[in-house]
Design an enzyme around this catalytic site. Structure first.
Site, PDB file in Angstrom:
ATOM      1  N   ASP A 223       0.815  -1.206   0.000  1.00 13.77           N
ATOM      2  CA  ASP A 223       0.000   0.000   0.000  1.00 13.77           C
ATOM      3  C   ASP A 223       0.851   1.258   0.000  1.00 13.77           C
ATOM      4  O   ASP A 223       0.405   2.326  -0.386  1.00 13.77           O
ATOM      5  CB  ASP A 223      -0.906   0.017   1.225  1.00 13.77           C
ATOM      6  CG  ASP A 223      -0.093   0.066   2.519  1.00 13.77           C
ATOM      7  OD1 ASP A 223       0.941  -0.620   2.581  1.00 13.77           O
ATOM      8  OD2 ASP A 223      -0.492   0.772   3.450  1.00 13.77           O
TER       9      ASP A 223
ATOM     10  N   ARG B 232       6.293   4.337   5.144  1.00  5.75           N
ATOM     11  CA  ARG B 232       5.968   4.414   6.569  1.00  5.75           C
ATOM     12  C   ARG B 232       6.036   3.023   7.209  1.00  5.75           C
ATOM     13  O   ARG B 232       6.379   2.025   6.568  1.00  5.75           O
ATOM     14  CB  ARG B 232       4.599   5.054   6.763  1.00  5.75           C
ATOM     15  CG  ARG B 232       3.422   4.232   6.269  1.00  5.75           C
ATOM     16  CD  ARG B 232       2.130   5.026   6.369  1.00  5.75           C
ATOM     17  NE  ARG B 232       0.977   4.270   5.910  1.00  5.75           N
ATOM     18  CZ  ARG B 232      -0.027   4.801   5.228  1.00  5.75           C
ATOM     19  NH1 ARG B 232      -0.010   6.076   4.895  1.00  5.75           N
ATOM     20  NH2 ARG B 232      -1.059   4.042   4.873  1.00  5.75           N
ATOM     21  N   ASP B 233       5.654   2.945   8.451  1.00  5.89           N
ATOM     22  CA  ASP B 233       5.687   1.675   9.181  1.00  5.89           C
ATOM     23  C   ASP B 233       4.443   0.844   8.859  1.00  5.89           C
ATOM     24  O   ASP B 233       3.604   0.587   9.699  1.00  5.89           O
ATOM     25  CB  ASP B 233       5.790   1.934  10.686  1.00  5.89           C
ATOM     26  CG  ASP B 233       4.671   2.826  11.217  1.00  5.89           C
ATOM     27  OD1 ASP B 233       3.919   3.390  10.388  1.00  5.89           O
ATOM     28  OD2 ASP B 233       4.551   2.948  12.447  1.00  5.89           O
ATOM     29  N   GLU B 234       4.361   0.415   7.591  1.00  9.63           N
ATOM     30  CA  GLU B 234       3.234  -0.394   7.129  1.00  9.63           C
ATOM     31  C   GLU B 234       3.719  -1.296   6.005  1.00  9.63           C
ATOM     32  O   GLU B 234       4.087  -2.429   6.231  1.00  9.63           O
ATOM     33  CB  GLU B 234       2.083   0.522   6.678  1.00  9.63           C
ATOM     34  CG  GLU B 234       0.776  -0.222   6.482  1.00  9.63           C
ATOM     35  CD  GLU B 234      -0.416   0.737   6.397  1.00  9.63           C
ATOM     36  OE1 GLU B 234      -1.474   0.299   5.941  1.00  9.63           O
ATOM     37  OE2 GLU B 234      -0.271   1.902   6.791  1.00  9.63           O
TER      38      GLU B 234
ATOM     39  N   ASP C 254      -6.301  -2.802  -2.346  1.00 12.82           N
ATOM     40  CA  ASP C 254      -5.489  -1.984  -3.239  1.00 12.82           C
ATOM     41  C   ASP C 254      -5.056  -2.792  -4.456  1.00 12.82           C
ATOM     42  O   ASP C 254      -5.041  -2.294  -5.591  1.00 12.82           O
ATOM     43  CB  ASP C 254      -4.259  -1.467  -2.492  1.00 12.82           C
ATOM     44  CG  ASP C 254      -4.609  -0.720  -1.216  1.00 12.82           C
ATOM     45  OD1 ASP C 254      -5.433  -1.245  -0.453  1.00 12.82           O
ATOM     46  OD2 ASP C 254      -4.061   0.358  -0.982  1.00 12.82           O
TER      47      ASP C 254
ATOM     48  N   TRP D 123     -11.987  -5.929  -0.426  1.00 11.77           N
ATOM     49  CA  TRP D 123     -10.633  -6.347  -0.072  1.00 11.77           C
ATOM     50  C   TRP D 123     -10.513  -7.861  -0.281  1.00 11.77           C
ATOM     51  O   TRP D 123      -9.714  -8.329  -1.070  1.00 11.77           O
ATOM     52  CB  TRP D 123     -10.315  -5.914   1.353  1.00 11.77           C
ATOM     53  CG  TRP D 123      -9.749  -4.535   1.446  1.00 11.77           C
ATOM     54  CD1 TRP D 123      -8.479  -4.201   1.819  1.00 11.77           C
ATOM     55  CD2 TRP D 123     -10.399  -3.291   1.149  1.00 11.77           C
ATOM     56  NE1 TRP D 123      -8.303  -2.830   1.771  1.00 11.77           N
ATOM     57  CE2 TRP D 123      -9.467  -2.254   1.360  1.00 11.77           C
ATOM     58  CE3 TRP D 123     -11.683  -2.953   0.718  1.00 11.77           C
ATOM     59  CZ2 TRP D 123      -9.775  -0.907   1.155  1.00 11.77           C
ATOM     60  CZ3 TRP D 123     -12.004  -1.610   0.519  1.00 11.77           C
ATOM     61  CH2 TRP D 123     -11.059  -0.608   0.733  1.00 11.77           C
TER      62      TRP D 123
ATOM     63  N   GLU E 135      -2.057   8.913  -1.587  1.00 14.42           N
ATOM     64  CA  GLU E 135      -3.068   8.135  -0.874  1.00 14.42           C
ATOM     65  C   GLU E 135      -4.371   8.916  -0.754  1.00 14.42           C
ATOM     66  O   GLU E 135      -5.464   8.351  -0.848  1.00 14.42           O
ATOM     67  CB  GLU E 135      -2.552   7.764   0.508  1.00 14.42           C
ATOM     68  CG  GLU E 135      -3.489   6.918   1.329  1.00 14.42           C
ATOM     69  CD  GLU E 135      -2.854   6.450   2.623  1.00 14.42           C
ATOM     70  OE1 GLU E 135      -3.378   5.500   3.218  1.00 14.42           O
ATOM     71  OE2 GLU E 135      -1.821   7.042   3.046  1.00 14.42           O
TER      72      GLU E 135
ATOM     73  N   HIS F  94       1.165   5.746  -3.322  1.00 12.63           N
ATOM     74  CA  HIS F  94       0.088   4.828  -2.957  1.00 12.63           C
ATOM     75  C   HIS F  94      -0.746   4.627  -4.217  1.00 12.63           C
ATOM     76  O   HIS F  94      -1.486   5.502  -4.606  1.00 12.63           O
ATOM     77  CB  HIS F  94      -0.734   5.458  -1.836  1.00 12.63           C
ATOM     78  CG  HIS F  94      -1.614   4.513  -1.110  1.00 12.63           C
ATOM     79  ND1 HIS F  94      -2.736   3.968  -1.669  1.00 12.63           N
ATOM     80  CD2 HIS F  94      -1.548   4.021   0.165  1.00 12.63           C
ATOM     81  CE1 HIS F  94      -3.332   3.189  -0.778  1.00 12.63           C
ATOM     82  NE2 HIS F  94      -2.624   3.203   0.340  1.00 12.63           N
TER      83      HIS F  94
END
Length: 897
Positions: free
Chosen positions: A458, A462-464, A471, A523, A734, A755
């Site tokens: 995604d 960042r922390d993901e 997506d 999803w 995003e 994103h």
């Protein structure tokens, strides 16, 4: 002259370690005449390049198949190279010469693994995250004929043979559902071995296996111990074979790489380097014996997708000094990968590179949207000359680099941006007369590159950085235009099936991260939509076979969820995520979740029925067609008024109802008109989120509003696709307003500037603006229907299909005439839909009745002409001035996912 070229096995050129016992072969045809179709082929497969040891000879097979043709010869031996060549005949009986040789190699059989899993015994508690260094020496006393190295790890590894890496792949073994599937890689190391002493060396870092993942600093999702598994098979000139394995004779140590985390970067102390540690005759007095750990070989699979590599290198654009006095290097492009830099400093000097996507409105370095991810590379110099470094086991998402510890005047010439992603084959290009739209297309491509790092993530900064299923499914058709993503999604979809719950629920992210969740509509529907899209785009029937149980399990899961059998009105859903019509303080759009969930329920049931039909599962096909019908009926009863109006008056509600054929046919034109009016009443702006945006322009074009779709795509004011371009974006954001008009940011909490979800508009650019669409799976039969707009002067797109290059483009001359350029690959045909009467179409002054390669011509009452063309390149001129861009599209052109 007919020739065969571009031979592939399982989509790859000369692959090593193919597990399939019936690998599929594909090829393309080249000819210097139009209208070429293959009438027959012959495949030969042998164990030697002279083809004296044939294992399969098809003889002449009367068939036009040239894509994913299954091997049907003798059983294949493991760890063996098979050469193949192909000959083809055209419809006139003329044959090609044999193609150039190609090969594939089979994988290691599961029962051939004999190596031990080894782990470092050198880590102390305070050094728990320092990377492991392991090595082993062995002796070769004969001439080596071939050598194959099979390697994997719990964590990420870098392997060396006599001090050299066997290839340029990175971040191996990649990210899979490690509890169920762990990839290993195979390397041809024949040329790296030498007579006498040899050495193997390996570095192992945390990676996805035990490093920090998701939020709140969590780690060790798959295990708490790094480990290496390695097996080297050497074949000597006398026919004998030796196997060198990871075992308890290996040694381990700490080294210079003191910390490496995907989110946080690396700490490398060059003073701790031990020269020659991965080469023979190294004397490591402090090195210790490794530990054997208890792990079986279960779940090991050969590399399935393309590896990750440095695919491109960028030079810095400019050097900046922020108002705070920060020294910042601008790479000119929001990219994913890392910086390779060269320094010349004294021993102990500390160089620090911190990475960020944007500067704030004052021009200062901004890291708020990274959340806890530090994205920092720290290098401690050893001194004594120039030193060059680039990360091993981490990657960053960034455009800007804040640098300390190096002279500013040296930075531009001493830094290189290394763009890292899965090395997918580029297949598409799009360009037009609007420079901002061209930039949007580049942003879409860069968004895909930055987020296809072994899994469809995604965001890469960042922390993901997780494999969000929603997506992936909204973007997959755009992705398939731009790159060959069949191997990429084949691998990822196996993880979708592996991580699926026993009741059929699909995780929000794949590979699954405990605590993120399961079972949201749109999803989880990735389990159905993605395999079907790969089948459509590549003609890949096998992916439907391999994913069928997963697809069916998801639809059956939905069926069990609703309070009523044919509605999905329970559970958590992301809905139209980040839509602009929701509450100001919410990420959820205004379209009701149960409407969205039921719409996707119907859609997945429809696709599952089609899949069952393709696979010959007639009973299932009938059952799921009936299910689709019942869900559609329930949707109308619940969400459509008796007069045929969609009760929820949002753009996304209209779009889904129309895209998925959920309305009575008589009600569709009025609903499309209401959608168009909604867009116009919003100032030609969209209000859709993740769910509605991919289909918005497709639906407008399907129902005759293509010119409005053009206005929407070319809109520059917020909210729009080009708004971000006007703010200097080089990737997709995003949020529609990740940077607000006043230069402030939407939020620190969830504001990725890379994103790809909203980049799904790329599908419309290719399929509608340029007009490239398929009529049969894999583009065996093509539809080319460029939609000519008064808002642009030219559009051109290219797609490298499994059959060859497809081109569709149009250009308006000064006199108002339209020039059409189309290319149809050999062994295919195309229907070209032209907005002109047949008498108004010429090629170099010749009417269509005299144009070579035109197979059929028909003209309708609206003076739209359909030409069936054989292969070749055509340059058609349309002298008629009347344009038909707002005529409703044929159902087949838009209905496909």
């Amino acid at each position: 002259m007919l020739s065969v070229y571009d031979l592939t096995c399982e989509y790859r050129r000369n692959p090593i370690a193919i597990e399939q016992q019936q690998p599929r072969l594909s090829w393309k045809l080249r000819a210097d005449t139009r209208g070429v179709m293959q009438s027959a082929y012959r495949i030969q497969v042998a164990q030697d390049p002279e083809f004296s040891k044939l294992v399969w000879d098809t003889g002449r097979v009367d068939s036009d198949s040239s894509v994913l043709v299954e091997y049907g010869g003798k059983p294949l031996h493991s760890r063996s190279r098979y050469f193949y060549r192909i000959q083809a005949w055209d419809a006139g009986g003329q044959s090609s010469d044999w193609s150039e040789l190609a090969f594939w190699e089979t994988a290691l059989r599961h029962d051939e693994w004999q190596a031990a899993w080894i782990s470092s015994s050198c880590r102390q508690a305070e050094e728990a995250e320092a990377c492991d260094y392991m090595r082993h020496e062995f002796t070769i006393g004969q001439d080596v004929v071939s050598a194959r190295l099979y390697v994997t790890a719990q964590g990420l590894y870098r392997i060396y043979v006599n001090g050299l890496t066997p290839d340029d792949s990175l971040l191996a073994p990649g990210w899979t559902s490690y509890h169920h599937r762990l990839q290993y890689q195979a390397y041809d190391v024949t040329g790296l071995l030498a007579s006498g002493a040899n050495a193997l060396g390996a570095m192992v870092g945390n990676g996805w296996y035990k490093g920090n993942l998701a939020w709140e600093g969590k780690r060790n999702f798959y295990g708490d111990e790094r480990a290496l598994l390695l097996q080297l098979h050497i074949v000597y000139a006398d026919g004998s074979e030796e196997v060198v394995c990871s075992d308890d004779t290996w040694q381990c140590s700490n080294g210079a790489l003191q910390r490496s985390e995907l989110y946080h970067g690396e700490l490398y102390d060059a003073r701790l380097e031990e020269t020659g540690w991965s080469e023979p005759d190294f004397r490591g007095e402090q090195w210790q014996a490794v530990r054997i750990i208890d792990r079986e070989y279960e779940g090991l699979v050969a590399q399935e997708s393309d590896p990750m590599r440095i695919v491109q290198e960028l030079q810095p654009l400019q050097l900046l000094t922020s108002p705070r006095g920060e020294t910042i290097v601008d790479m000119g492009q929001n990219m994913v990968g890392w910086i390779r830099f060269t320094a010349q400093q004294e021993a102990g000097a500390i160089i620090e590179l911190q990475h960020a996507e944007v500067l704030d409105r004052d021009g200062n370095f901004y890291t708020g949207n990274l959340r806890t991810a530090s994205q920092t590379v720290t290098y401690i110099c050893k001194g004594g000359g120039e030193e060059t470094y680039e990360p091993f086991f981490s990657f960053q998402g960034f455009r800007y680099v804040k640098v300390t510890g190096m002279p500013a005047e040296e930075l531009l010439e001493r830094m290189t941006g290394c763009v890292v992603h899965t090395d997918m084959e580029p297949t598409g290009s799009f360009q037009c007369s609007d420079h901002m739209l061209n930039q949007l297309q580049r942003n879409i491509v860069w968004g895909q590159k930055g987020n296809f790092v072994d899994v469809p993530t995604d965001c890469p900064q960042r922390d993901e950085r997780l494999g969000w299923t929603g997506d992936a499914q909204v973007f997959i058709r755009t992705a398939a235009f731009q790159f060959n993503v069949a191997p990429f999604f084949t691998k990822w979809l196996k993880d979708v099936g592996a991580d699926q719950q026993s009741d059929g629920a699909v995780p929000h992210v794949v590979p699954d991260i405990p605590g993120v969740g399961y079972g949201s509509s749109a999803w989880g529907d990735a389990a159905v939509i993605c395999p079907w899209t790969i089948y459509e785009c590549y003609g890949d029937r096998r992916i439907l076979e391999s994913q069928y149980n997963s697809m069916r399990a998801w639809v059956d899961y939905i069926r069990a969820q609703g309070e009523q059998e044919y509605l999905w009105n329970t559970g958590f859903h992301f809905g139209d995520w980040l839509a602009l019509d929701g509450k100001a303080d919410s990420s959820f759009g205004a379209t009701p979740n149960d409407l969205i969930a039921t719409a996707f329920y119907a859609y997945s049931a429809d696709l599952l029925a089609k899949t069952a039909e393709v696979l010959g599962k007639s009973d299932d096909a009938e059952a799921y067609r009936e299910l689709n019908g019942r869900v559609v009926h329930a949707f109308r009863a619940e969400f459509v008024t008796p007069s045929g109006r969609v009760a929820s008056q949002t753009q996304t509600a209209y779009v889904l109802a129309l895209m998925f054929d959920l309305l009575e046919e008589r009600d569709r034109p009025r609903t499309a008109a209401m959608l168009a009016e909604h867009v116009r009443a919003s100032g030609t702006h969209l209000t859709t989120g993740f769910v509605g945006t991919p289909y918005l322009c497709l639906v407008l074009s399907r129902f005759g509003y293509t010119e409005l779709a053009y206005e929407l795509v070319l809109q520059k004011e917020y909210p729009s696709w080009l708004y971000s371009v006007s703010k200097g974006a080089t990737t997709i954001w995003e949020h529609w307003d990740s940077i607000k008009p006043d230069g402030s940011f939407w939020s620190d909490e969830m504001n990725s500037f890379n994103h790809y979800a909203y980049g799904s508009v790329g599908e419309w650019l290719y399929r509608i603006a340029a007009g490239i669409n398929l009529k049969q799976p894999g583009y065996k039969s093509i539809q080319l229907q460029p939609h000519i707009s008064g808002q642009l002067s030219y559009v051109k797109a290219e797609l490298k299909s499994m059959y060859g290059d497809i081109v569709s483009g149009w250009r308006r001359d000064d006199d108002g005439a339209i020039q059409l350029e189309v290319t149809v690959p050999a062994n295919t045909t195309a229907e070209v839909v032209v907005p002109a009467g047949r008498r108004d179409i010429t090629e170099h002054g010749t009417g269509i009745d005299g144009i070579e390669g035109v197979l059929e011509v028909s003209e309708d009452a609206k003076r739209v002409t359909r030409l069936k063309l054989g292969s070749g390149t055509y340059c058609l001129k349309l002298s008629a001035s009347r344009e038909h861009c707002d005529e409703a599209m044929p159902e087949a052109a838009i209905r496909m996912p």
